[in-house]
Motif scaffolding. Structure first.
Motif, short mmCIF file in Angstrom:
data_model
loop_
_atom_site.label_atom_id
_atom_site.label_comp_id
_atom_site.label_asym_id
_atom_site.label_seq_id
_atom_site.Cartn_x
_atom_site.Cartn_y
_atom_site.Cartn_z
N SER A 67 29.98 -24.50 -3.60
CA SER A 67 28.80 -23.93 -4.26
C SER A 67 27.58 -23.81 -3.35
CB SER A 67 28.45 -24.76 -5.50
OG SER A 67 29.46 -24.66 -6.47
N VAL A 76 26.93 -26.44 -9.94
CA VAL A 76 26.18 -25.35 -9.32
C VAL A 76 24.69 -25.50 -9.60
CG1 VAL A 76 25.91 -22.85 -9.17
CG2 VAL A 76 28.18 -23.84 -9.51
N THR A 127 29.74 -19.94 -11.37
CA THR A 127 29.64 -21.11 -12.25
C THR A 127 30.71 -21.10 -13.33
OG1 THR A 127 28.03 -19.93 -13.65
CG2 THR A 127 27.15 -21.34 -11.92
N GLY A 128 31.17 -19.91 -13.71
CA GLY A 128 32.21 -19.81 -14.72
C GLY A 128 33.59 -20.18 -14.23
N GLY A 149 25.75 -22.07 -20.33
CA GLY A 149 26.68 -23.19 -20.23
C GLY A 149 26.85 -23.93 -21.54
N LEU A 190 21.80 -19.81 -16.61
CA LEU A 190 23.00 -20.60 -16.35
C LEU A 190 23.10 -21.80 -17.30
CD1 LEU A 190 23.16 -20.63 -12.44
CD2 LEU A 190 24.47 -19.23 -14.03
N SER A 191 21.99 -22.50 -17.50
CA SER A 191 22.03 -23.68 -18.37
C SER A 191 22.24 -23.27 -19.83
CB SER A 191 20.74 -24.49 -18.22
OG SER A 191 19.60 -23.70 -18.52
N THR A 211 33.56 -24.15 -19.58
CA THR A 211 33.18 -24.27 -18.18
C THR A 211 32.26 -25.47 -17.96
OG1 THR A 211 31.24 -22.83 -18.46
CG2 THR A 211 33.34 -21.76 -17.92
N ASP A 212 31.97 -25.74 -16.69
CA ASP A 212 31.06 -26.83 -16.32
C ASP A 212 30.18 -26.34 -15.18
OD1 ASP A 212 29.75 -29.13 -15.76
OD2 ASP A 212 31.51 -30.33 -15.25
N SER A 213 28.94 -25.99 -15.51
CA SER A 213 28.05 -25.39 -14.53
C SER A 213 27.14 -26.41 -13.84
CB SER A 213 27.17 -24.33 -15.20
OG SER A 213 26.42 -24.89 -16.27
#
Length: 468
Positions: free
Chosen positions: A414, A148, A373-374, A168, A164-165, A143-145
């Motif tokens: 987002s 967001v 985010t996913g 990720g 989230l980070s 994925t690429d968060s």
């Protein structure tokens, strides 16, 4: 006679440098103007399309569109920088959630995507082998968060931002290990005649063993290489034989390269080893470094990673202009996006229930953001698609379509999702107790012992704001 091919190549190179500069300026403009509904990655992709329309197949970005260039030159700086920016206080504070979603969540999501692709391939008349679809599922698990994270106020939501980070970067590492494990399984079981094996019980057990083996020993190699620099600089500090700033920075760069090379030579994942090495260096080597070298290291690695990311998104946009390489199946692309949405939703729901019944419950708004985010795929997924067994043109083009849709549609929406969840207006996030504190405290004790042996006292207190 004049060399027209050389002139065209020089013109293409000049235009590439110009487009690169425009991408950097556009990124700065997005930050200053606080653009919400279109991200820097989307604008960079558009620039890549313009570059491709101007130069055609003469562009040097063609060199990037292969797995070897990507894994040797572009992905390592990005992953190392991600590990180098990983601070233990944020990681340990949300350790159970990050570990659950980053590792188990990625594996569950991979399995759901793989099963869905295998069951629906006949409907779209997709002539792909099970192992090829497994590789494709591993690619889509990355994925690429960033899109967001750029619209979430980190100061107001440190817990969510940290989750989230952290999730990720772990997700990227696990996706790479999955793809490497599938490749090793295919190589091991492929017959002499070149027939790819069926995905049976033996293949699944071999894949599981390869995943655990590659993942574990890649982490060990990264830890050893990172710990070596910490021990060396700590020993020199104790003996008052300090290195100059330039030599300390050079030591970090060389050790990172060694970590990647050793892991790859042993048949492991150099990417995972690099990430772990960067994390260990950031938390245990930086405090013992010359303050100027430490400050330079953080900005140097971050800058190099940023340039590699920009180049990847330019290459992604450039790929759209290569009509001879694009093999689109619009229905398959749309169904793949739908599969990603459903599989991510099921994964988050299952893990949310696990946390609710067996640990501290996760904030429902945080769970919703983890789902959103996913859904976004970025340059990593696109580049990984070139390393799948056979590098099928259909899989590469489908990945490209998925990235374009998720970056522009999900990434653009987002800010509306953040507003709808009230992420900008809600108050404190509350404190975590019970299981999370207990689990985090265990790793803090391990961290304290590591600091005792590897060093941890900063040379100059004035550097604390830069390294905290």
């Amino acid at each position: 006679m004049p060399n027209h091919n050389g002139d065209e190549s020089n013109l293409a190179n000049s235009l590439l440098v110009l487009v690169f500069g425009c991408a950097l300026l556009l990124g700065h403009w997005c930050t200053v103007a606080k653009m919400r509904f279109i991200q820097e990655s989307g604008l960079t992709i558009c620039l890549g399309m313009l570059f491709g329309a101007a130069v055609g197949s003469a562009g040097e970005l063609l060199l990037i569109l292969n797995g070897q260039t990507f894994f040797q030159w572009l992905l390592p700086p990005i992953i190392f920088s991600a590990g180098f920016s990983c601070k233990r206080q944020h990681f340990f504070a949300n350790f159970n959630v990050i570990l659950l979603f980053g590792v188990l969540g990625t594996v569950v999501n991979f399995l759901l995507i793989a099963v869905s692709l295998i069951e629906t391939r006949n409907f779209f008349n997709i002539k792909l082998h099970n192992m090829e679809l497994l590789s494709f599922a591993a690619v889509l698990s990355a994925t690429d968060s960033v899109a967001v994270l750029s619209v979430i106020p980190a100061k107001d939501h440190p817990t969510l931002y940290g989750i989230l980070s952290g999730e990720g970067v772990l997700n990227d590492a696990i996706a790479v290990v999955l793809l490497r494990s599938i490749g090793k399984t295919v190589t091991k079981l492929t017959t002499v005649a070149g027939v790819i094996p069926a995905f049976d019980w033996d293949a699944s057990m071999d894949l599981l063993f390869s995943f655990c083996w590659v993942g574990w020993w890649s982490v060990v190699v990264g830890c050893l290489c990172g710990a070596f620099t910490a021990l060396l600089l700590h020993a020199l500090q104790q003996r008052e034989a300090l290195m100059e700033a330039k030599r300390e920075l050079a030591l970090l760069i060389i050790t990172a390269y060694v970590s990647n090379s050793v892991a790859e030579h042993l048949g492991l994942s150099g990417i995972v080893s690099l990430f772990v090495c960067g994390a260990v260096m950031s938390n245990y080597t930086l405090p013992t470094m010359n303050p100027h070298a430490a400050h330079s290291a953080e900005h140097t690695f971050e800058t190099i990673a940023y340039l590699c990311e920009v180049l990847l998104f330019l290459a992604l946009g450039y790929y759209a202009t290569l009509h001879d390489k694009v093999v689109f199946a619009p229905a398959f692309v749309a169904s793949t996006v739908l599969i990603l949405v459903v599989s991510r939703g099921v994964t988050v729901l299952v893990l949310f229930c696990l946390l609710y019944f067996f640990a501290e419950p996760l904030n429902p708004k945080h769970a919703a953001m983890l789902w959103w985010t996913g859904l976004i795929r970025g340059s990593l997924a696109f580049a990984l698609s070139f390393t799948t067994p056979g590098s099928s043109g259909l899989l590469i083009s489908t990945t490209f379509g998925v990235v374009i849709i998720t970056v522009f549609v999900f990434g653009g929406l987002s800010p509306l999702v953040v507003d709808a969840l009230g992420m900008e207006s809600c108050g404190g996030e509350g404190s975590w107790t019970g299981t999370q504190k207990s689990l985090a405290s265990r790793f803090r004790r391990i961290d304290e012992k590591a600091q005792m042996y590897l060093g941890g006292a900063r040379r100059d207190a004035e550097t604390t704001p830069l390294l905290s």
